[in-house]
Design a protein around this motif. Structure first.
Motif, PDB file in Angstrom:
ATOM      1  N   UNK A   1       0.643  -1.377  -0.250  1.00  4.78           N
ATOM      2  CA  UNK A   1      -0.092   0.034  -0.141  1.00  4.78           C
ATOM      3  C   UNK A   1       1.010   1.112  -0.223  1.00  4.78           C
ATOM      4  N   UNK A   2       2.210   0.826   0.463  1.00  4.46           N
ATOM      5  CA  UNK A   2       3.128   2.080   0.657  1.00  4.46           C
ATOM      6  C   UNK A   2       3.521   3.180  -0.142  1.00  4.46           C
ATOM      7  N   UNK A   3       4.018   1.377  -1.221  1.00  2.00           N
ATOM      8  CA  UNK A   3       4.106   1.625  -2.124  1.00  2.00           C
ATOM      9  C   UNK A   3       4.017   1.975  -3.104  1.00  2.00           C
ATOM     10  N   UNK A   4       2.225   1.627  -3.526  1.00  4.07           N
ATOM     11  CA  UNK A   4       1.445   2.222  -3.640  1.00  4.07           C
ATOM     12  C   UNK A   4       1.557   3.323  -3.997  1.00  4.07           C
ATOM     13  N   UNK A   5       0.798   3.888  -2.332  1.00  5.07           N
ATOM     14  CA  UNK A   5       1.308   5.454  -2.200  1.00  5.07           C
ATOM     15  C   UNK A   5       2.515   6.585  -2.322  1.00  5.07           C
ATOM     16  N   UNK A   6       3.686   6.250  -2.358  1.00  5.10           N
ATOM     17  CA  UNK A   6       4.724   6.606  -2.905  1.00  5.10           C
ATOM     18  C   UNK A   6       4.943   7.563  -4.019  1.00  5.10           C
ATOM     19  N   UNK A   7       4.921   5.683  -4.810  1.00  7.41           N
ATOM     20  CA  UNK A   7       5.178   6.220  -6.446  1.00  7.41           C
ATOM     21  C   UNK A   7       4.162   6.175  -6.987  1.00  7.41           C
ATOM     22  N   UNK A   8       2.642   7.322  -6.401  1.00  9.21           N
ATOM     23  CA  UNK A   8       1.473   7.686  -7.442  1.00  9.21           C
ATOM     24  C   UNK A   8       2.085   8.711  -8.661  1.00  9.21           C
ATOM     25  N   UNK A   9       2.782   9.779  -8.049  1.00  5.82           N
ATOM     26  CA  UNK A   9       3.374  10.549  -8.663  1.00  5.82           C
ATOM     27  C   UNK A   9       4.455  10.165 -10.453  1.00  5.82           C
ATOM     28  N   UNK A  10       4.956   9.394  -9.412  1.00  5.60           N
ATOM     29  CA  UNK A  10       5.295   9.218 -10.375  1.00  5.60           C
ATOM     30  C   UNK A  10       4.909   7.448 -11.418  1.00  5.60           C
ATOM     31  N   UNK A  11       3.645   6.661 -10.963  1.00  7.31           N
ATOM     32  CA  UNK A  11       2.806   6.398 -11.914  1.00  7.31           C
ATOM     33  C   UNK A  11       4.050   5.107 -12.478  1.00  7.31           C
ATOM     34  N   UNK A  12       4.974   4.354 -11.713  1.00  8.84           N
ATOM     35  CA  UNK A  12       5.920   3.443 -12.336  1.00  8.84           C
ATOM     36  C   UNK A  12       5.770   2.502 -11.599  1.00  8.84           C
ATOM     37  N   UNK A  13       4.618   1.921 -10.623  1.00  3.34           N
ATOM     38  CA  UNK A  13       4.533   1.071 -10.354  1.00  3.34           C
ATOM     39  C   UNK A  13       3.109   0.040 -10.328  1.00  3.34           C
ATOM     40  N   UNK A  14       2.842  -1.009 -10.539  1.00  4.35           N
ATOM     41  CA  UNK A  14       1.570  -1.189 -10.989  1.00  4.35           C
ATOM     42  C   UNK A  14       1.460  -2.609 -10.416  1.00  4.35           C
ATOM     43  N   UNK A  15       0.147  -3.545  -9.979  1.00  6.99           N
ATOM     44  CA  UNK A  15       0.422  -5.192  -9.624  1.00  6.99           C
ATOM     45  C   UNK A  15      -0.442  -5.258 -10.081  1.00  6.99           C
ATOM     46  N   UNK A  16       0.086  -6.891 -10.982  1.00  4.86           N
ATOM     47  CA  UNK A  16      -0.771  -7.135 -11.691  1.00  4.86           C
ATOM     48  C   UNK A  16      -1.423  -8.460 -11.360  1.00  4.86           C
ATOM     49  N   UNK A  17      -2.668  -9.237 -11.397  1.00  2.00           N
ATOM     50  CA  UNK A  17      -2.804 -10.768 -10.892  1.00  2.00           C
ATOM     51  C   UNK A  17      -4.207 -10.778 -12.045  1.00  2.00           C
ATOM     52  N   UNK A  18      -4.983 -12.527 -11.339  1.00  2.00           N
ATOM     53  CA  UNK A  18      -5.840 -12.578 -11.919  1.00  2.00           C
ATOM     54  C   UNK A  18      -6.787 -12.875 -11.073  1.00  2.00           C
ATOM     55  N   UNK A  19      -7.705 -11.823 -10.854  1.00  2.78           N
ATOM     56  CA  UNK A  19      -8.579 -11.461  -9.691  1.00  2.78           C
ATOM     57  C   UNK A  19      -8.694 -12.048  -8.762  1.00  2.78           C
ATOM     58  N   UNK A  20      -7.495 -11.632  -8.111  1.00  2.22           N
ATOM     59  CA  UNK A  20      -7.143 -12.461  -6.494  1.00  2.22           C
ATOM     60  C   UNK A  20      -6.468 -11.338  -5.588  1.00  2.22           C
ATOM     61  N   UNK A  21      -6.373 -10.082  -5.782  1.00  2.29           N
ATOM     62  CA  UNK A  21      -5.286  -9.090  -5.088  1.00  2.29           C
ATOM     63  C   UNK A  21      -6.317  -9.624  -2.963  1.00  2.29           C
ATOM     64  N   UNK A  22      -7.571  -9.066  -3.454  1.00  2.00           N
ATOM     65  CA  UNK A  22      -8.119  -9.128  -2.254  1.00  2.00           C
ATOM     66  C   UNK A  22      -8.173 -10.929  -1.092  1.00  2.00           C
ATOM     67  N   UNK A  23      -8.380 -11.804  -2.258  1.00  2.00           N
ATOM     68  CA  UNK A  23      -8.123 -13.402  -2.630  1.00  2.00           C
ATOM     69  C   UNK A  23      -7.573 -13.196  -1.319  1.00  2.00           C
TER      70      UNK A  23
END
Length: 796
Positions: free
Chosen positions: A403-425
């Motif tokens: 969560x903090x990785x996403x927040x810290x890099x939000x402006x740079x827009x250089x980090x994404x998480x990929x997954x087949x419908x399972x992030x919450x799971x």
């Protein structure tokens, strides 16, 4: 532009196309006489003809027209060559634009350089026949078909000024991965993403058969592409001048549509309706401009043009003449001067500098890479007052870090998480505190965590997740792919190709480092309570372990704090493939964060607080473990042995980094023999509880001194829908089997501890009766905890 100017430009494009075709044929056939200054002789011909002609003239045609459009519109564009064997065309075009000679100065823009260009292609010590890492401008090797369009979209995400021209062969279009990739347009946001221009290259044939999309009726193909959500443009024919005019006009219309879509979205700052992006369908003959017939058999416009249309010009005088006539039909004297350099008026056709597709920095992503901003992982650590003294969900803790990785890099827009419908799971749902899932379709009022803009990409296709992430990484960004362990096998082959790409790239000094491909494999084999046998397969790591040591890493963190360290470490690495295997279920936590960090840095260590050995004496038995459930079961087995056989000297060794088991000379993380012997002894029994298939541990340790005494228990392909502990019992990885194995393997112990062994056997029988009657594990299993109050530390 006047009609006269237009005709001149079309003539230049045609000559440039002929130059690319000439160079492509020369690469397949010639060792010498590159400018045909003398009649072809057999000794000018390569002894082994390797390469593919059929798709190449179409690829060259597209490249030439894209050059014109880039120059006219000052576009930032890269070219992804989907057809698997388009290498001759990609090499030819990057050579014509000058990029190839800049990267490889010995392949100069003259007759000598052309001779080397021809000789090196598909030749020992030379270059492959694909658009491989050695090819400037390439981020995609098409040797295995299906992934071009996913790579293209991955490159376009968060690249607002980039246009990715992606050529898709009609053979490639028959693959499942490519068929799913058309849906990537549902995830592309014109406000902050770039654009993908798919160009479906229909030449009608595969290696020896027609293609499906090449044969279906034009209206049906149009409906198919419209159904995918695209606006199709068609360019069809075979007469070059007519095709050039059609392609120029169509390309202008498609690029104009892209510009309109992006301008409207960026002016308003939002997208109210998913746009219909353009797709170009180019229908041209296979082997276009090549020989019409060879030995009375149809070649151009047929599958015989696929590879080498004229098969034996070295030994067949008639074929030699046919080859020479073919090459001279391009009129090389109009294309190259006496020195072998491209004539001046043709040199003006491609764009200059970094606008050349072969020199575009997005195709060498390390040039654009910026460091990922990471929080301090210590801030998310679980407090562990004593081993097993607290229960936590490892991946949920990891999710807070991400969560903090996403927040810290939000402006740079250089980090994404990929997954087949399972992030919450997979318990990573803390990331949704700061972002949502990307969704460009209609969003209903009752939908949750969907937005046109987000850092999480979920689609029920592992192929797309992998392809998107590869394209994203190869253009200079960072990411993570989270997946159920059993189904990561779907991308086995994609993993293979990326590993090979990294291996080759490492020896190319001009290829800059890219961020590592990071996998999180969770919902793993030992905790598939409701899914059962179909979801139980830990074998992906076996495949990973086959790859070169410089490329792969495999981590099996036993608890949340070790998982935190591993996640932080993997996100900092480059040019690797990191595989992390971690469970998501509540489980005992073993190490405080500083001890976890020390253990992870070592990769393997003795957990002194768990064992009973004293002083410098060798233990009677080594209880080793790798993986969270194997660690739990090992410590429970040790607990039993400590009580039942109190004078037994036990050493507990936890392996977090699986590659430490390899010899030091075979892997940079491998243990030296002396260190391995210190941990696992030279002659004492080692009971090794392993997360996956036991054979891998034997593969990794077969050269070690004590290998014959290493007895591995792991997944033996026994599974069903059952309780967590029963899964371990079915595969004989449970605490009772581990303790019995120790009793059986320690010399002389079986006689002294026969009563303890019988108690273990009775426990197994009791367990079987209990789970079948009550549907859950026995209370002593569910409620077991490490009973010893020794302060945890990393061990030696």
């Amino acid at each position: 532009m006047t009609d006269t100017d237009s005709r001149k430009e079309i003539d230049l494009i045609d000559r440039y196309w002929r130059a690319a075709n000439y160079l492509s044929v020369g690469q397949i056939y010639l060792l010498d006489n590159p400018l045909l200054k003398e009649p072809l002789r057999p000794d000018h011909i390569k002894p082994r003809l390797l390469g593919h002609w059929g798709t190449t003239p179409g690829l060259n045609f597209i490249y030439a027209h894209l050059n014109r459009a880039i120059r006219a519109r000052d576009l930032d564009m890269i070219y992804i060559c989907g057809p698997g064997h388009g290498g001759p065309g990609m090499v030819a075009n990057t050579y014509l634009e000058g990029t190839y000679s800049e990267v490889y100065p010995d392949v100069s823009c003259d007759e000598q350089g052309m001779r080397k260009l021809f000789r090196q292609f598909s030749f020992p010590g030379g270059i492959p026949s694909h658009a491989a890492p050695e090819t400037p401008g390439s981020i995609h090797e098409g040797g295995e078909l299906g992934y071009a369009l996913a790579h293209a979209y991955g490159a376009a995400f968060d690249n607002p000024d980039l246009i990715v021209a992606c050529v898709i062969g009609d053979g490639e279009a028959e693959t499942g991965a490519l068929a799913a990739s058309w849906h990537s347009n549902k995830f592309l946001n014109p406000v902050h993403d770039g654009a993908v221009l798919p160009i479906l290259h229909l030449n009608g044939y595969k290696i020896a058969n027609p293609t499906v999309l090449g044969r279906i009726e034009g209206g049906e193909l149009r409906s198919l592409l419209e159904g995918y959500g695209y606006k199709p443009f068609f360019v069809e024919g075979h007469e070059p001048q007519d095709m050039h005019r059609k392609m120029a006009a169509t390309l202008d219309a498609a690029l104009g549509r892209i510009a309109e879509i992006q301008h409207a979205a960026r002016r308003s700052g939002k997208v109210t309706q998913r746009p219909r992006w353009p797709v170009i369908v180019l229908r041209s003959p296979k082997g276009w401009t090549g020989p019409k017939e060879v030995d009375g058999k149809k070649v151009e416009g047929f599958w015989r043009a696929h590879q080498v249309p004229i098969t034996d010009p070295r030994d067949n005088p008639g074929h030699l003449k046919l080859l020479e006539d073919w090459m001279r039909s391009y009129r090389p004297e109009e294309l190259f001067d006496e020195r072998g350099a491209l004539r001046g008026e043709l040199r003006s056709l491609p764009p200059a500098g970094a606008r050349r597709m072969g020199a575009n920095p997005h195709a060498n992503g390390g040039l654009l890479k910026c460091e990922l901003r990471l929080p301090d992982f210590h801030d998310f650590a679980v407090t562990v007052p004593q081993p097993g003294g607290v229960v936590a969900e490892a991946t949920r803790v990891m999710g807070s870090f991400l969560r903090e990785v996403v927040r810290l890099n939000a402006d740079a827009r250089n980090f994404r998480i990929m997954g087949p419908d399972e992030t919450a799971s997979n318990r990573l749902d803390a990331v949704f505190d700061v972002t949502e899932r990307v969704w460009m379709e209609k969003i209903e009022p009752y939908d949750v965590l969907l937005a046109k803009d987000g850092r999480v990409m979920e689609v029920l296709s592992e192929h797309l997740c992998q392809g998107w992430l590869e394209g994203y990484l190869l253009t200079g960004r960072h990411g993570l792919f989270s997946c159920y362990e059993a189904f990561i096998h779907i991308v086995d082959s994609m993993f293979n190709q990326h590993a090979k790409w990294l291996k080759v790239s490492r020896r190319l000094p001009w290829r800059r480092s890219i961020a590592s491909l990071n996998y999180l494999l969770t919902s793993h084999v030992w905790r598939q309570d409701h899914n059962g046998f179909s979801h139980q397969d830990p074998g992906f790591v076996d495949l990973v372990a086959n790859k070169k040591a410089d490329i792969v890493r495999i981590y099996l963190p036993p608890d949340a704090n070790t998982l935190l360290w591993v996640t932080d470490h993997c996100l900092r690495t480059y040019d690797r493939i990191n595989v992390i295997v971690a469970g998501k279920q509540p489980a005992p936590q073993w190490l405080a964060v500083e001890d976890a960090a020390a253990h992870c840095k070592a990769g393997v260590g003795v957990w002194e607080w768990a064992g009973t050995e004293k002083g410098d004496a060798e233990p009677d038995v080594v209880m080793a473990c790798a993986g969270d459930v194997p660690t739990l079961e090992t410590l429970a087995a040790v607990d039993f042995l400590r009580q039942a056989v109190p004078d037994l000297a036990i050493r507990v060794v936890n392996v977090m980094d699986l590659m430490t088991l390899r010899p030091k000379e075979r892997h940079p993380h491998g243990l030296a023999d002396a260190e391995f012997d210190r941990l696992f002894t030279k002659d004492r029994p080692v009971i090794f509880a392993y997360h996956g298939y036991p054979y891998l541990i034997h593969r990794l340790t077969y050269k070690r001194t004590n290998h014959d005494n290493i007895h591995v228990r792991g997944f033996n392909e026994e599974g069903t829908t059952t309780t967590p502990f029963d899964m371990a019992v079915l595969n004989e990885l449970d605490r009772f089997h581990l303790a019995m194995e120790a009793i059986d393997r320690v010399p002389g112990l079986s006689a002294k501890a026969s009563a303890a062994r019988q108690e273990l056997a009775d426990k197994l029988a009791q367990h079987t009766r209990y789970v079948r009657e009550y549907g859950e594990d026995m209370p002593e299993i569910r409620n077991w905890h490490w009973p010893y109050r020794t302060a945890p530390h990393a061990g030696r």
